[in-house]
Design an enzyme around this catalytic site. Structure first.
Site, PDB file in Angstrom:
ATOM      1  CE1 TYR A 125      -3.218  -2.988   0.643  1.00 26.29           C
ATOM      2  CE2 TYR A 125      -1.900  -3.412   2.599  1.00 26.29           C
ATOM      3  CZ  TYR A 125      -2.858  -3.810   1.699  1.00 26.29           C
ATOM      4  OH  TYR A 125      -3.457  -5.025   1.837  1.00 26.29           O
ATOM      5  CE1 TYR A 127      -7.533  -6.252   2.732  1.00 24.90           C
ATOM      6  CE2 TYR A 127      -6.873  -8.188   3.981  1.00 24.90           C
ATOM      7  CZ  TYR A 127      -6.652  -7.294   2.951  1.00 24.90           C
ATOM      8  OH  TYR A 127      -5.565  -7.454   2.143  1.00 24.90           O
ATOM      9  CG  ASP A 168     -11.083 -14.534   5.369  1.00 23.19           C
ATOM     10  OD1 ASP A 168     -10.135 -15.092   5.953  1.00 23.19           O
ATOM     11  OD2 ASP A 168     -10.945 -13.538   4.628  1.00 23.19           O
ATOM     12  CE  LYS A 209      -2.907 -11.597   7.621  1.00 22.59           C
ATOM     13  NZ  LYS A 209      -4.200 -11.159   7.103  1.00 22.59           N
TER      14      LYS A 209
HETATM   15  C1  LIG Z   1      -4.650 -11.047   5.654  1.00 24.07           C
HETATM   16  C2  LIG Z   1      -6.014 -11.474   5.324  1.00 24.07           C
HETATM   17  C3  LIG Z   1      -6.346 -11.900   4.014  1.00 24.07           C
HETATM   18  C4  LIG Z   1      -5.363 -11.879   2.874  1.00 24.07           C
HETATM   19  O1  LIG Z   1      -4.283 -12.761   3.074  1.00 24.07           O
HETATM   20  P1  LIG Z   1      -2.933 -12.549   2.234  1.00 24.07           P
HETATM   21  O2  LIG Z   1      -2.073 -13.705   2.641  1.00 24.07           O
HETATM   22  O3  LIG Z   1      -2.376 -11.215   2.643  1.00 24.07           O
HETATM   23  O4  LIG Z   1      -3.303 -12.581   0.797  1.00 24.07           O
HETATM   24  C5  LIG Z   1      -7.640 -12.326   3.793  1.00 24.07           C
HETATM   25  N1  LIG Z   1      -8.570 -12.332   4.766  1.00 24.07           N
HETATM   26  C6  LIG Z   1      -8.285 -11.944   6.030  1.00 24.07           C
HETATM   27  C7  LIG Z   1      -9.340 -12.006   7.086  1.00 24.07           C
HETATM   28  C8  LIG Z   1      -7.009 -11.480   6.347  1.00 24.07           C
HETATM   29  O5  LIG Z   1      -6.738 -11.065   7.592  1.00 24.07           O
END
Ligand SMILES: *Cc1c(COP(=O)(O)O)cnc(C)c1O
Length: 418
Positions: free
Chosen positions: A14, A142, A243, A272
């Site tokens: 960013y 997000y 997610d 992550k």
């Molecule tokens: C960080 C994150 C993503 C994206 O993951 P990347 O490995 O950065 O592509 C998607 N969803 C959530 C909830 C996140 O915290």
């Protein structure tokens, strides 16, 4: 290090080109500490974007990668398979809810979200639901930076304004307004109910971050919302995608955030902390209904799918977590964060302080000059990356009492000088 070259030629997350501020040069990292080129050590209160839960340079994780490296670094996954993938998939199926029996390995969180959305879509099309072409999600969510993921991020704080012309038009509803510790009432679910009853024939899936909305605003919401959402999705024959890229692997106090609500999604995305922050990898798990409902081949297959190094270190990171009394440890962090950050609530400019599991958030009334704040924190030996009006920490789980005290005191001191 050639910081000048870095700023002129290399994009950071960013950021503009050329860079408006210098990135800090890190030469090594160990435990909770980052070591800068000038020798200064910083406590990493970010866990490298929430991933490095076991700390840096962990002997067990290092050994897992080294041992896999001596076998093979990578082979294609099309038509070939290997023990690291099988062993990790077994582990993931074991530790997640019973219905989740099928695993797709992707390269990153964002790609995992793309895979989850494609899985849900292909399932619906092959089941003959040809009118289904939209997803329903929360504002302030997000889900990543690729096109599919971006299209379900918050339409204001996400990148919709820049890429509006190219993004599909999904359905956004208000993010859950009942806080995690607040009293639940059924009117909180009304908007979801209304939208599902009116639009279910065109909705492929509801996709949300369970319990904690991360990079969209650090909201902690009531698990009953998810319980009710599961019932509604079943009633209206709409898939439910969680997610858990940010929340998975203990961060909220449960191994997975959906366990607060005791509901099971149709599709679950992990990332992550999956590899303990060592390598990029995500996993998409689904139930037999979806997996077997896609009768034809599922059309996704990254070049580096199920990379053996990433799978090996992920397996080791999960075993490390499960062997270590993690739940008691997260409680310890939650208690200390709650106790020590409470004082921030009385500071001028602070709107609220909230803690859940190993997440501590301080919300201000207004966005201050964060780069001044960050400089101040770095001078005092702390690494944090605030955004919008939020200063937060998600420390590595191995942080000890003294280190966490230093982190929270530095936060207090810095905010008190605003
Ligand atoms: C960080 C994150 C993503 C994206 O993951 P990347 O490995 O950065 O592509 C998607 N969803 C959530 C909830 C996140 O915290």
């Amino acid at each position: 290090m050639d910081i000048d070259f870095d700023g002129r030629h290399i994009w950071h997350p960013y950021s503009a080109m050329p860079a408006q501020s210098n990135a800090l040069p890190v030469v090594s990292a160990d435990g909770v500490y980052l070591t800068l080129e000038n020798g200064r050590r910083l406590i990493d209160g970010m866990s490298s974007w929430w991933a490095c839960i076991h700390g840096y340079n962990h002997p067990v994780l290092n050994a897992a990668i080294q041992s896999q490296l001596s076998q093979m670094a990578h082979v294609m996954f099309g038509g070939l398979t290997h023990e690291p993938a099988i062993s990790l998939a077994k582990r993931l199926i074991d530790i997640t809810a019973e219905p989740l029996q099928h695993v797709f390995f992707a390269d990153s969180g964002s790609v995992g979200v793309e895979v989850a959305m494609k899985m849900a879509a292909q399932y619906c099309f092959e089941q003959g639901f040809y009118n289904k072409k939209r997803f329903l999600t929360f504002r302030q969510g997000y889900h990543g930076d690729t096109f599919g993921a971006m299209s379900v991020c918050d339409p204001v704080t996400g990148m919709h304004h820049k890429f509006r012309r190219l993004l599909n038009n999904h359905i956004f509803i208000e993010s859950p307004q009942c806080g995690f510790h607040q009293q639940w009432a059924d009117h909180y679910i009304t908007e979801l109910e209304v939208h599902l009853s009116q639009h279910h024939e065109e909705i492929i899936a509801v996709i949300v971050e369970p319990v904690v909305q991360g990079a969209g605003g650090m909201n902690f919401y009531h698990p009953n919302y998810l319980k009710k959402a599961r019932v509604l999705c079943d009633r209206y024959d709409v898939l439910l995608i969680f997610d858990e890229i940010a929340t998975g692997f203990g961060r909220t106090g449960e191994l997975f955030a959906y366990q607060h609500a005791q509901v099971v999604p149709d599709i679950l995305v992990l990332g992550k902390a999956l590899t303990g922050g060592y390598m990029t990898l995500s996993a998409v798990l689904t139930n037999s209904r979806v997996a077997e409902g896609i009768n034809e081949p599922f059309m996704h297959g990254p070049t580096f799918m199920a990379n053996p190094l990433a799978c090996a270190v992920a397996r080791a990171a999960i075993d490390l977590l499960l062997s270590g009394g993690w739940q008691i440890n997260i409680k310890r962090l939650e208690k200390q964060l709650t106790r020590q950050l409470a004082a921030c609530a009385d500071l001028k400019g602070v709107k609220s302080v909230r803690v859940l599991g190993a997440i501590g958030v301080i919300e201000l009334h207004q966005e201050p000059n964060w780069s001044d704040v960050q400089n101040q924190l770095v001078t005092n030996g702390v690494w944090l990356r605030p955004f919008k009006n939020l200063l937060y920490t998600m420390p590595p789980y191995i942080i000890n009492e003294q280190q966490l005290t230093y982190l929270t005191e530095t936060i207090y001191k810095t905010l008190s000088q605003l």
